[in-house]
Motif scaffolding. Structure first.
Motif, mmCIF file in Angstrom:
data_model
loop_
_atom_site.group_PDB
_atom_site.id
_atom_site.type_symbol
_atom_site.label_atom_id
_atom_site.label_comp_id
_atom_site.label_asym_id
_atom_site.label_seq_id
_atom_site.Cartn_x
_atom_site.Cartn_y
_atom_site.Cartn_z
ATOM 1 N N SER A 58 0.818 -1.202 0.000
ATOM 2 C CA SER A 58 0.000 0.000 0.000
ATOM 3 C C SER A 58 0.862 1.268 0.000
ATOM 4 C CB SER A 58 -0.906 -0.042 1.219
ATOM 5 O OG SER A 58 -1.647 1.122 1.296
ATOM 6 N N ILE A 59 1.843 1.319 0.911
ATOM 7 C CA ILE A 59 2.646 2.542 1.043
ATOM 8 C C ILE A 59 3.558 2.753 -0.173
ATOM 9 C CG2 ILE A 59 4.527 3.603 2.382
ATOM 10 C CD1 ILE A 59 3.056 2.370 4.862
ATOM 11 N N PHE A 60 4.234 1.706 -0.597
ATOM 12 C CA PHE A 60 5.137 1.889 -1.750
ATOM 13 C C PHE A 60 4.352 2.114 -3.043
ATOM 14 C CE2 PHE A 60 8.164 0.370 1.323
ATOM 15 C CZ PHE A 60 9.240 1.195 1.059
ATOM 16 N N GLY A 61 3.191 1.500 -3.114
ATOM 17 C CA GLY A 61 2.309 1.779 -4.263
ATOM 18 C C GLY A 61 1.927 3.247 -4.274
ATOM 19 N N LEU A 62 1.636 3.770 -3.086
ATOM 20 C CA LEU A 62 1.275 5.183 -2.966
ATOM 21 C C LEU A 62 2.434 6.071 -3.420
ATOM 22 C CD1 LEU A 62 -0.693 7.408 -1.689
ATOM 23 C CD2 LEU A 62 0.815 7.271 0.278
ATOM 24 N N ILE A 64 4.859 5.329 -5.421
ATOM 25 C CA ILE A 64 5.025 5.219 -6.877
ATOM 26 C C ILE A 64 3.960 6.068 -7.580
ATOM 27 C CG2 ILE A 64 4.875 3.643 -8.868
ATOM 28 C CD1 ILE A 64 6.096 1.472 -6.947
ATOM 29 N N ALA A 65 2.708 5.948 -7.072
ATOM 30 C CA ALA A 65 1.621 6.723 -7.689
ATOM 31 C C ALA A 65 1.929 8.211 -7.627
ATOM 32 C CB ALA A 65 0.304 6.417 -7.001
ATOM 33 N N ILE A 66 2.447 8.664 -6.471
ATOM 34 C CA ILE A 66 2.704 10.101 -6.321
ATOM 35 C C ILE A 66 3.943 10.524 -7.110
ATOM 36 C CG2 ILE A 66 3.353 11.913 -4.691
ATOM 37 C CD1 ILE A 66 1.404 10.743 -2.728
ATOM 38 N N PHE A 67 5.081 9.865 -6.858
ATOM 39 C CA PHE A 67 6.334 10.312 -7.480
ATOM 40 C C PHE A 67 6.338 10.121 -8.990
ATOM 41 C CE2 PHE A 67 8.090 9.965 -3.140
ATOM 42 C CZ PHE A 67 8.541 11.276 -3.047
ATOM 43 N N VAL A 68 6.012 8.937 -9.410
ATOM 44 C CA VAL A 68 6.060 8.660 -10.845
ATOM 45 C C VAL A 68 4.850 9.304 -11.534
ATOM 46 C CG1 VAL A 68 6.277 6.885 -12.607
ATOM 47 C CG2 VAL A 68 7.320 6.531 -10.372
ATOM 48 N N GLY A 69 3.678 9.167 -10.917
ATOM 49 C CA GLY A 69 2.447 9.684 -11.514
ATOM 50 C C GLY A 69 2.488 11.171 -11.792
ATOM 51 N N ILE A 70 2.783 11.933 -10.759
ATOM 52 C CA ILE A 70 2.780 13.383 -10.928
ATOM 53 C C ILE A 70 3.899 13.811 -11.873
ATOM 54 C CG2 ILE A 70 3.269 15.532 -9.692
ATOM 55 C CD1 ILE A 70 1.616 14.213 -7.398
ATOM 56 N N GLY A 71 5.058 13.209 -11.707
ATOM 57 C CA GLY A 71 6.206 13.550 -12.562
ATOM 58 C C GLY A 71 5.904 13.357 -14.032
ATOM 59 N N ILE A 147 -6.058 7.203 -5.971
ATOM 60 C CA ILE A 147 -5.041 8.210 -5.649
ATOM 61 C C ILE A 147 -4.366 8.712 -6.940
ATOM 62 C CG2 ILE A 147 -2.710 8.394 -4.620
ATOM 63 C CD1 ILE A 147 -4.993 8.885 -2.674
ATOM 64 N N THR A 148 -4.115 7.817 -7.886
ATOM 65 C CA THR A 148 -3.490 8.226 -9.144
ATOM 66 C C THR A 148 -4.396 9.199 -9.898
ATOM 67 O OG1 THR A 148 -2.466 6.067 -9.245
ATOM 68 C CG2 THR A 148 -2.369 7.357 -11.242
ATOM 69 N N ALA A 149 -5.706 8.937 -9.866
ATOM 70 C CA ALA A 149 -6.642 9.860 -10.528
ATOM 71 C C ALA A 149 -6.567 11.239 -9.877
ATOM 72 C CB ALA A 149 -8.064 9.311 -10.454
ATOM 73 N N VAL A 150 -6.465 11.252 -8.533
ATOM 74 C CA VAL A 150 -6.349 12.528 -7.814
ATOM 75 C C VAL A 150 -5.032 13.219 -8.210
ATOM 76 C CG1 VAL A 150 -6.121 13.581 -5.530
ATOM 77 C CG2 VAL A 150 -7.803 11.773 -5.898
ATOM 78 N N ALA A 151 -3.954 12.423 -8.309
ATOM 79 C CA ALA A 151 -2.652 12.983 -8.699
ATOM 80 C C ALA A 151 -2.726 13.584 -10.104
ATOM 81 C CB ALA A 151 -1.581 11.893 -8.653
ATOM 82 N N ILE A 152 -3.415 12.913 -10.999
ATOM 83 C CA ILE A 152 -3.576 13.409 -12.373
ATOM 84 C C ILE A 152 -4.366 14.726 -12.354
ATOM 85 C CG2 ILE A 152 -4.872 12.982 -14.531
ATOM 86 C CD1 ILE A 152 -2.764 11.123 -14.860
ATOM 87 N N LEU A 153 -5.407 14.763 -11.516
ATOM 88 C CA LEU A 153 -6.221 15.978 -11.421
ATOM 89 C C LEU A 153 -5.352 17.165 -10.993
ATOM 90 C CD1 LEU A 153 -8.995 17.506 -11.238
ATOM 91 C CD2 LEU A 153 -9.092 16.790 -8.868
ATOM 92 N N PHE A 154 -4.579 16.975 -9.919
ATOM 93 C CA PHE A 154 -3.755 18.089 -9.445
ATOM 94 C C PHE A 154 -2.673 18.459 -10.456
ATOM 95 C CE2 PHE A 154 -5.149 16.773 -5.037
ATOM 96 C CZ PHE A 154 -5.992 17.868 -4.893
#
Lengths: 254, 310
Positions: A58-62, A64-71, A147-154
């Motif tokens: 859960s945490i490492f997935g998060l 990855i979603a934040i660091f890689v996703g937003i980047g 969370i990835t969808a939220v990251a994409i939104l921001f």
């Protein structure tokens, strides 16, 4: 076809990024490390392994979603690679959807690798794997997709640092939103009641996806519950992506 | 057929903390004929990139309309006929040249075999076949610019929009890009390119549009803009005595000494004949005679300065 091309390209970029591998390495290290912690607790070691393993996924997935996703979305705009894509017969929503699906594909592979590590460990201790642990992993995946969808939104309108912070804040608040609603119900002030209800319905209720505790303590999680949580995820993701597309459609790429 | 047409196109940007409005493009009325190489010139910040970004749908105009090959730019389908090279080589550097071009082919919905054939053809055109399996992060600036042109050509477009295709390149790189542009014109494509390297524009373009501070101040063929008449004549001589020099100075516009040779600049045929007469009479030696016309650079500087003074 076009969405698929953008999805594959995004996935390709993610798997050629070194950050991903270091995160994956630490995740596997954590899952492996649960053996040591398990030894400290007599008779409970399999619970510790499952608990730590699921938490790591859960945490490492998060992360990855934040660091890689937003980047990945921001880089397209910052490095102006998006210019050549938008200048082709590609709708902006196709670009955003392709990016999102590419990230989901990356997360899927990552979660699969981490889960494989955890299941192997559980199998070596118990001799069998229960279905419930797979249910927990499935809902972790839905949580990450949300969370990835939220990251994409921001990241469709903000800088990476702010997007990262916002997404993290939504993650934390999303786990506390049920408490917030309970607080509002208890309150006598109508304003507090309405505002807490508003926040509760706007933020993702991430607790819906959290069945880790029940799985570790062998409490049955019904298929009905699972279906409800997944449906909630799909709906929430659809709304957030739709909102991102509207914002993305309107912006100028200067 | 008119390849590009804009009518009253304007764009404003908000900048700074106070979100002050700055006009980037003001009432642009532009027409580019099909089959032409059109040079879009002007100083930095004149609005060249803004125009190209509006045409490719990267930014939206505040007002006005634009058509490409007779169709409104808001129709995404028109992009099937456009190739675009943005300013500065920014590409997916984790992809190899082949993967990179393949990706863009997919965005046009082209079939696998069709893309593969086109990719090989383009890699030959831009002379990058030998590095097709190398990641773009290892490419030089000139190579990136060439692979950029290749991605703009993957769909065999009728119109090419190139934003500063020659900037930051060495003379060999520039020559290669020029060669490609001329070859594309031979293939019947329309090319609209922005540049501030004016010698390149002079060499390549059929027509030129001059933009400054978001306004199109002049548009036409080079002959119309610069005048086909001779502006000045440069005469190079040697073996000139001091008295002769004094006599020449009364006629010439400018006299300078370069490598022990006298360089005389005169205005018009009459003055040229008079100076040649003086040189002949005094046994001077004529080395060369070069008629010169106003360069685009001189014209642009003059125009921009006049525009700034208004």
């Amino acid at each position: 076809m076009k969405i698929r091309a953008i999805m594959i390209n995004t996935f390709r970029e993610a798997i050629r990024d070194k950050v991903l591998y270091s995160l994956l390495f630490f995740a596997l290290l954590m899952i492996g490390g649960s053996i040591l912690l398990g030894r400290l607790t007599i008779g409970e070691n399999i619970k510790i392994i499952k608990d730590m393993g699921l938490a790591s996924i859960s945490i490492f997935g998060l992360l990855i979603a934040i660091f890689v996703g937003i980047g990945l979305v921001y880089k397209e705009i910052d490095k102006k690679t998006i210019y050549t894509v938008i200048a082709k017969p590609v709708h902006r929503y196709q670009f955003l959807l392709g990016k999102y699906l590419g990230l989901i594909l990356t997360l899927l592979v990552e979660v699969a690798i981490m889960s494989f590590g955890l299941l192997l460990l559980v199998l070596s201790y118990e001799g069998h794997v229960e279905l419930s642990i797979l249910k927990a992993i499935l809902l972790i995946l839905f949580e990450l997709m949300t969370i990835t969808a939220v990251a994409i939104l921001f990241s469709s309108f903000s800088t990476p640092i702010l997007s990262g912070l916002f997404t993290l804040a939504v993650y934390i608040a999303g786990h506390l939103s049920r408490d917030l609603l309970a607080f509002g119900v208890e309150s006598e002030s109508a304003m507090i009641k309405y505002s807490t209800a508003f926040i509760y319905y706007s933020l993702p209720n991430l607790d819906n996806f959290n069945i880790k505790g029940r799985v570790v303590h062998e409490v049955l999680v019904s298929w009905e519950y699972l279906s409800f949580a997944m449906l909630y995820g799909v709906l929430y993701i659809s709304i957030i992506l739709l909102l991102s597309m509207v914002i993305f459609q309107k912006r100028d790429f200067r | 057929m008119i390849a590009v047409k804009t009518q009253g196109l304007s764009k404003e940007f908000r900048t700074g903390f106070t979100m002050k409005k700055v006009s980037a493009l003001h009432n642009l009325n532009l027409e580019v004929e099909g089959g032409d190489i059109f040079g879009y010139v002007g100083p930095n910040g004149a609005g060249k990139t803004t125009t190209l970004k509006i045409l490719t749908g990267l930014i939206y105009p505040a007002s006005g309309n634009a058509w490409i090959l007779g169709r409104d730019i808001r129709d995404v389908a028109i992009k099937k006929d456009i190739g675009f090279l943005p300013e500065g080589p920014y590409f997916y550097d984790y992809l190899t040249a082949k993967e990179f071009l393949y990706f863009y082919g997919q965005l046009f919905g082209m079939r696998k075999r069709e893309i593969e054939k086109k990719v090989d053809e383009l890699l030959d055109l831009v002379e990058l076949r030998h590095v097709k399996d190398i990641q773009l992060r290892r490419f030089s600036k000139g190579m990136l610019q060439r692979i950029g042109i290749a991605q703009a050509l993957i769909n065999d477009p009728k119109l090419l929009l190139l934003d500063e295709p020659m900037s930051g390149l060495d003379p060999i790189g520039r020559a290669k890009i020029k060669e490609i542009i001329l070859r594309l014109k031979e293939d019947g494509k329309t090319i609209l390119f922005s540049s501030h390297i004016l010698s390149d524009v002079e060499m390549l373009c059929d027509r030129v549009g001059i933009l400054t501070q978001g306004r199109l101040i002049d548009v036409g063929s080079l002959d119309t803009l610069l005048g086909s008449g001779i502006k000045s004549i440069e005469i190079v001589t040697s073996h000139i005595e001091k008295d002769t020099l004094r006599e020449i100075e009364t006629v010439a516009e400018k006299v300078t000494l370069r490598d022990e040779k006298l360089v005389i600049v005169v205005n018009g045929e009459e003055d040229k004949d008079r100076v040649l007469g003086i040189i002949n009479r005094n046994n001077g030696r004529l080395i060369s005679l070069t008629p010169g016309r106003k360069t685009l650079e001189e014209y642009l500087v003059e125009k921009v300065n006049r525009g700034a003074a208004l």
